[in-house]
Design an enzyme around this catalytic site. Structure first.
Site, PDB file in Angstrom:
ATOM      1  N   LEU A 553       2.384  -2.522 -14.763  1.00  0.00           N
ATOM      2  CA  LEU A 553       2.362  -1.185 -15.359  1.00  0.00           C
ATOM      3  C   LEU A 553       3.714  -0.508 -15.269  1.00  0.00           C
ATOM      4  O   LEU A 553       4.055   0.326 -16.107  1.00  0.00           O
ATOM      5  CB  LEU A 553       1.317  -0.310 -14.653  1.00  0.00           C
ATOM      6  CG  LEU A 553      -0.154  -0.710 -14.823  1.00  0.00           C
ATOM      7  CD1 LEU A 553      -1.033   0.157 -13.928  1.00  0.00           C
ATOM      8  CD2 LEU A 553      -0.580  -0.568 -16.269  1.00  0.00           C
ATOM      9  N   GLY A 554       4.479  -0.846 -14.234  1.00  0.00           N
ATOM     10  CA  GLY A 554       5.783  -0.217 -14.074  1.00  0.00           C
ATOM     11  C   GLY A 554       6.488  -0.742 -12.840  1.00  0.00           C
ATOM     12  O   GLY A 554       5.893  -1.385 -11.976  1.00  0.00           O
ATOM     13  N   GLY A 557      11.292   2.283  -7.269  1.00  0.00           N
ATOM     14  CA  GLY A 557      12.109   2.004  -6.110  1.00  0.00           C
ATOM     15  C   GLY A 557      11.336   1.404  -4.957  1.00  0.00           C
ATOM     16  O   GLY A 557      11.912   0.760  -4.088  1.00  0.00           O
ATOM     17  N   PHE A 558      10.020   1.600  -4.920  1.00  0.00           N
ATOM     18  CA  PHE A 558       9.217   1.083  -3.821  1.00  0.00           C
ATOM     19  C   PHE A 558       8.534  -0.232  -4.146  1.00  0.00           C
ATOM     20  O   PHE A 558       7.898  -0.822  -3.288  1.00  0.00           O
ATOM     21  CB  PHE A 558       8.166   2.115  -3.403  1.00  0.00           C
ATOM     22  CG  PHE A 558       8.758   3.332  -2.769  1.00  0.00           C
ATOM     23  CD1 PHE A 558       9.244   3.287  -1.475  1.00  0.00           C
ATOM     24  CD2 PHE A 558       8.857   4.510  -3.482  1.00  0.00           C
ATOM     25  CE1 PHE A 558       9.790   4.407  -0.894  1.00  0.00           C
ATOM     26  CE2 PHE A 558       9.407   5.634  -2.904  1.00  0.00           C
ATOM     27  CZ  PHE A 558       9.884   5.590  -1.610  1.00  0.00           C
ATOM     28  N   GLY A 559       8.618  -0.682  -5.384  1.00  0.00           N
ATOM     29  CA  GLY A 559       7.985  -1.946  -5.734  1.00  0.00           C
ATOM     30  C   GLY A 559       7.447  -1.936  -7.146  1.00  0.00           C
ATOM     31  O   GLY A 559       7.775  -1.074  -7.962  1.00  0.00           O
ATOM     32  N   VAL A 561       4.139  -1.997  -9.792  1.00  0.00           N
ATOM     33  CA  VAL A 561       2.755  -1.547  -9.913  1.00  0.00           C
ATOM     34  C   VAL A 561       2.040  -2.423 -10.932  1.00  0.00           C
ATOM     35  O   VAL A 561       2.519  -2.601 -12.053  1.00  0.00           O
ATOM     36  CB  VAL A 561       2.674  -0.071 -10.344  1.00  0.00           C
ATOM     37  CG1 VAL A 561       1.210   0.373 -10.426  1.00  0.00           C
ATOM     38  CG2 VAL A 561       3.430   0.814  -9.365  1.00  0.00           C
ATOM     39  N   LYS A 575       0.104  -1.216  -6.061  1.00  0.00           N
ATOM     40  CA  LYS A 575       1.551  -1.160  -5.835  1.00  0.00           C
ATOM     41  C   LYS A 575       1.915  -2.205  -4.790  1.00  0.00           C
ATOM     42  O   LYS A 575       1.467  -2.137  -3.645  1.00  0.00           O
ATOM     43  CB  LYS A 575       1.985   0.231  -5.379  1.00  0.00           C
ATOM     44  CG  LYS A 575       3.497   0.365  -5.218  1.00  0.00           C
ATOM     45  CD  LYS A 575       3.866   1.722  -4.667  1.00  0.00           C
ATOM     46  CE  LYS A 575       3.683   2.819  -5.689  1.00  0.00           C
ATOM     47  NZ  LYS A 575       4.704   2.751  -6.757  1.00  0.00           N
ATOM     48  N   ASP A 676      10.805  13.042  -5.198  1.00  0.00           N
ATOM     49  CA  ASP A 676      11.116  12.230  -6.387  1.00  0.00           C
ATOM     50  C   ASP A 676      10.176  12.608  -7.529  1.00  0.00           C
ATOM     51  O   ASP A 676       9.583  11.756  -8.185  1.00  0.00           O
ATOM     52  CB  ASP A 676      10.993  10.738  -6.059  1.00  0.00           C
ATOM     53  CG  ASP A 676      11.707   9.865  -7.092  1.00  0.00           C
ATOM     54  OD1 ASP A 676      12.523  10.407  -7.866  1.00  0.00           O
ATOM     55  OD2 ASP A 676      11.445   8.645  -7.131  1.00  0.00           O
TER      56      ASP A 676
END
Length: 886
Positions: A553-554, A557-559, A561, A575, A676
């Site tokens: 899906l996207g 910065g954290f990983g 999804v 995620k 963010d």
């Protein structure tokens, strides 16, 4: 001499009457108002001597105007209602405009054909006094929106009435189907209009033979059941295609003359009755694009042409082939509920153990039926007893009535029966070892016996109440001492981790919760100490097809999804954290921070359902938001084939985001700063309401870890100046980002767009410049929005708010509660959905619920902030409205 003169006078008067018909003036006005084509020979003052298209009787009264298909244009004069001998009025297929004149009171009028013109309206009294009217056609006229006027009820001689594609709206009058009053009506055609009603059910003896109601426009359309058809035994042709009819097909055994039946493109469910496919008169039938279930029908009529193409939910493709016995039984069970659409949509194929919603199996045996909170109506079917392997039946929180069938007591394996919060009545069957939950039910059954049992019931009720109160008191005391003992134990052993035996666990069989004898089995999911759901990596691998790239899906910065789908069709967002992000964080610390985030619940925050910790894998399981990110709808709507957001929707989205951030800042049990906030972290549901995502994730990154290309958590274009320069964080950092988002909603431009000219790259700078220059500001507004004076007023207020929020100095920016108050005043109507939370335990989670239902319940629970989060401090009372309701 006097007598002779009198006789001459009488002759003169008679001669004048012959030459000057009462209809002459009306007909001359008609001739003069029309532009005639060809040579109709309408010369002279006597309309009875005009062409054969005008007919008169022996008294020189006009009886017929038959000028159809003559290429005539113009408007009809208003006095046609004075032609009191008129029997036929036929002006079809011309180019006539303006209103149709009233023909009220023309008792001899039999035929009105005005179809295929450009008439603009029908007067309300058009049908008044038309007691002889038999044939009406008003098809294909661009009338202003109108309803069938009450005056039509006087036209009881009607034989056929056709008003196709003429902007008809509202309801179909009941009396048209009443054979007693409209015994002659055989044809009713109302297709391609905007009718929105449910059909009347209390008519009788309808003589209608041809019923055409297909293709209604708008969102609502014609809806409800079509069981009224079984009362219309004279029907030969039925066309209901393209509406929103639902429920099962009726019994057709009485419709022995039915030749054509078209119900394509509705929401009909249930089985196709044998009375339809065995009907020998039938020659044409269309059932495609519905939600019909059971075996594919095998039509037996010799010359029939069945159209079954398109969506349906037949168990097998081969006509006449029986379904699996389990399927047949389940369909019998939901028949008592009226074949709800949600089952028809999701129960596909011939194997109920292959992921059917609400069904859990062990091997091929159905062990759990969980229909909790599905909005079901109807009664409980005794066919539940056909599944001897059943261990759990959950029908709670529906709208079921009637009694609990005695047959259910025969289920020897049944451990739990939950029928709480329905409208059931009567006696509860005697179960041996089954735990039965019947709370919220059992008023007197409407069977006439309530009076006889009143006195005995009173004693029972008093005794029951006393017993329940004593039991509750004992249970409360026991729980108090147990909790106190457990708290003392944890104080003495703060480092001791809970084992599988200490944690409440959820058993998952075939990726769904079942029931085990011990209450503990399986490792697919369980509840951690804080009550959040811990889900196994295998469940998430299966849900995402092993983290297939097609499910992405996207990326952030954290990983990455991924979109996931559980076995029953329930969608989740997974995620998958980058290992570098969490490598420096201890397992206990990670779990404790997740526990904090899962308890942050608000209608405008994306729900974090739970997590997975296995090996190096760190995964977070979120609520799935079908409409994706806000950026998709304001920056990429053309590429995505979407409609641009109108201003009122953008305003509501802004308010949703503001509420979510306000809750994080001031109303949650501890303060959060998002850091963010941007459109890609704002997600939209199917109702186009917004929820803020990724809040608090910066807490999961160890100090010094980069969340994106900067040394701080945030995205260029949205970073507050003081945060970008010094890294100093306050809630005003989020306020700045929100101001930029408001600018994006107003302009349709990105916060940072290197494709634009140098002076337009940074949205915040360019926007302030445009706003100061009032003459140029309208050019900054997104061209995709329709702007009028009213919207421009609110746009200017929001633009000023955006500038305040993005002020350079933090002290000049408002708090989010002020932002919410400003936006609330602009949103004319916002009514929150009232939902009650029904906690099953201290965390609001029912341990016997399947994983998909846990996900759904988690979303449901997340909407009720008052039950999941402690209330706001009392000193905020005068400043804030409800954190949930504002």
């Amino acid at each position: 001499m006097i007598a002779k003169n009198f006789l001459l006078l009488l002759c003169f008067i008679a001669l004048v009457n012959v030459e000057s018909s009462p209809d002459e003036a009306v007909m001359i006005a008609l001739r003069d108002s029309l532009k005639l084509s060809g040579n109709p020979n309408w010369s002279g003052s006597d309309p009875c001597k005009w062409s054969m298209f005008i007919k008169c009787d022996a008294s020189n009264r006009v009886t017929a105007i038959q000028i159809g298909d003559r290429g005539i244009s113009g408007k009809l004069p208003p006095d046609l209602g004075k032609l009191t001998s008129l029997t036929k009025f036929e002006v079809m297929r011309n180019r006539l405009t303006g209103p149709i004149p009233s023909l009220a009171g023309l008792k001899s009028l039999v035929t009105v054909y005005a179809n295929d013109n450009d008439f603009t309206s029908v007067p309300e009294d058009f049908f008044s006094g038309l007691s002889s009217l038999q044939h009406v056609s008003l098809d294909n006229n661009p009338f202003d929106s109108w309803v069938i006027p009450p005056s039509l009820e006087n036209a009881t001689s009607l034989v056929d009435f056709s008003a196709v594609n003429c902007n008809l709206s509202g309801k179909i009058p009941d009396y048209l189907f009443e054979g007693k009053d409209f015994s002659s009506l055989t044809t009713l055609k109302l297709s391609y209009n905007s009718l929105v009603c449910e059909f009347p059910m209390n008519f009788s003896d309808s003589r209608v033979q041809v019923l055409m109601l297909n293709g209604q426009k708008g969102r609502e359309k014609l809806h409800g059941s079509i069981s009224f058809l079984q009362k219309m035994t004279s029907l030969t042709n039925v066309t209901l295609q393209g509406n929103s009819f639902s429920g099962p097909l009726p019994d057709f055994s009485g419709l022995v003359s039915l030749k054509s039946f078209n119900v394509r493109e509705n929401q009909l469910s249930g089985l196709v009755p044998s009375s339809l496919f065995e009907l020998q008169s039938l020659s044409d039938v269309a059932l495609g694009n519905n939600l019909l279930q059971g075996p594919t029908p095998n039509f037996t009529a010799p010359d029939i042409k069945p159209d079954l193409n398109g969506l349906n939910s037949f168990c097998l493709d081969t006509p006449g082939t029986s379904c699996d016995p389990r399927v047949n039984t389940l369909l019998s069970i939901v028949e008592a509920f009226g074949y709800p659409v949600n089952f028809a949509e999701k129960w596909k194929g011939n194997d109920p153990c292959s992921g059917w919603v609400g069904i859990t199996c062990t091997g091929t045996d159905i062990t759990v039926i969980n229909f909790k909170n599905l909005g079901l109506n109807g009664t409980i079917s005794p066919r539940f007893a056909d599944f001897a392997s059943l261990r759990v039946i959950n029908l709670s929180q529906n709208n079921l009535n009637g009694t609990i069938p005695q047959e259910l007591a025969k289920l020897s394996n049944l451990k739990t029966l939950d029928v709480s919060k329905n409208r059931l009545c009567g006696e509860v069957p005697r179960f041996n070892t089954t735990i039965v939950n019947t709370t919220g039910n059992f008023e007197d059954c409407p069977n006439g016996n309530a009076g006889k049992k009143a006195s005995s019931n009173a004693g029972k009720i008093v005794g029951s109440v006393i017993g329940i109160l004593l039991a509750l008191l004992l249970i409360g005391v026991a729980i108090f001492f147990l909790v106190k003992k457990k708290m003392q134990y944890h104080k003495m052993h703060p480092q001791q981790q809970s084992s599988d035996q200490d944690a409440f666990k959820i058993t998952i069989e075939n990726l769904c919760t079942g029931v085990s004898e011990s209450g503990f089995s399986g490792n697919d999911a369980h509840l951690g100490e804080a009550g959040n759901i811990v889900i196994s990596i295998q469940v998430l691998r299966d849900a995402t097809y092993n983290f297939d790239e097609k499910n992405i899906l996207g990326r952030g910065g954290f990983g990455i999804v991924y979109k996931g789908e559980l076995h029953d069709g329930t969608k989740i967002a997974v995620k998958r954290m980058e290992s570098s992000i969490i490598s420096g964080k201890g397992l206990d610390e990670f779990k404790s921070e997740i526990a904090v985030l899962t308890r942050v619940r608000h209608r405008n925050l994306v729900v974090l359902h739970g997590y997975c910790l296995e090996g190096n894998e760190r995964l977070l399981v979120y609520q799935y938001m079908p409409q994706g990110t806000l950026s998709r709808h304001i920056f990429y709507w053309k590429e995505e084939g979407l409609r641009p957001l109108e201003w009122t929707r953008r305003l509501i989205i802004a308010l949703d985001v503001a509420r979510g951030v306000e809750y994080l800042h001031t109303l949650a049990h501890q303060s959060f700063i998002h850091r963010d906030l941007k459109p890609s972290n704002i997600l939209l549901g199917d109702d186009m309401h917004a929820k803020v995502a990724d809040f608090g994730l910066v807490r999961l990154a160890p100090e010094g870890t980069q969340s994106i290309e900067t040394k701080i958590a945030g995205t260029f274009g949205y970073l507050a100046p003081e945060y970008a320069v010094t890294g100093r964080v306050t809630t005003k950092v989020d306020v700045y980002s929100f101001g930029v988002i408001l600018m994006e909603l107003l302009t349709g431009r990105k916060a940072l767009d290197v494709a634009r000219s140098e002076e337009e790259v940074h949205l915040a700078t360019w926007f302030r410049r445009m706003f100061i220059n009032k003459g140029s500001f309208p050019k900054a507004i997104d061209e995709a929005m329709e702007v009028n004076e009213e919207t421009l007023r609110s746009i200017n207020i929001v633009a000023e708010l955006a500038n305040q929020c993005s002020s350079r100095e933090p002290r000049d920016r408002p708090d989010m509660n002020h932002v919410v108050n400003v936006l609330v005043s602009l949103v004319v109507q916002w009514k929150p959905t009232e939902r009650s939370s029904d906690s099953e335990d201290i965390y609001g989670i029912d341990y016997d619920t399947p994983l998909p239902q846990l996900i759904l319940d988690s979303c449901f629970f997340g909407d009720n902030t008052l039950t999941s989060i402690p209330s706001r401090p009392s000193e905020l009372e005068s400043t804030f409205k409800s954190g949930q309701g504002r």
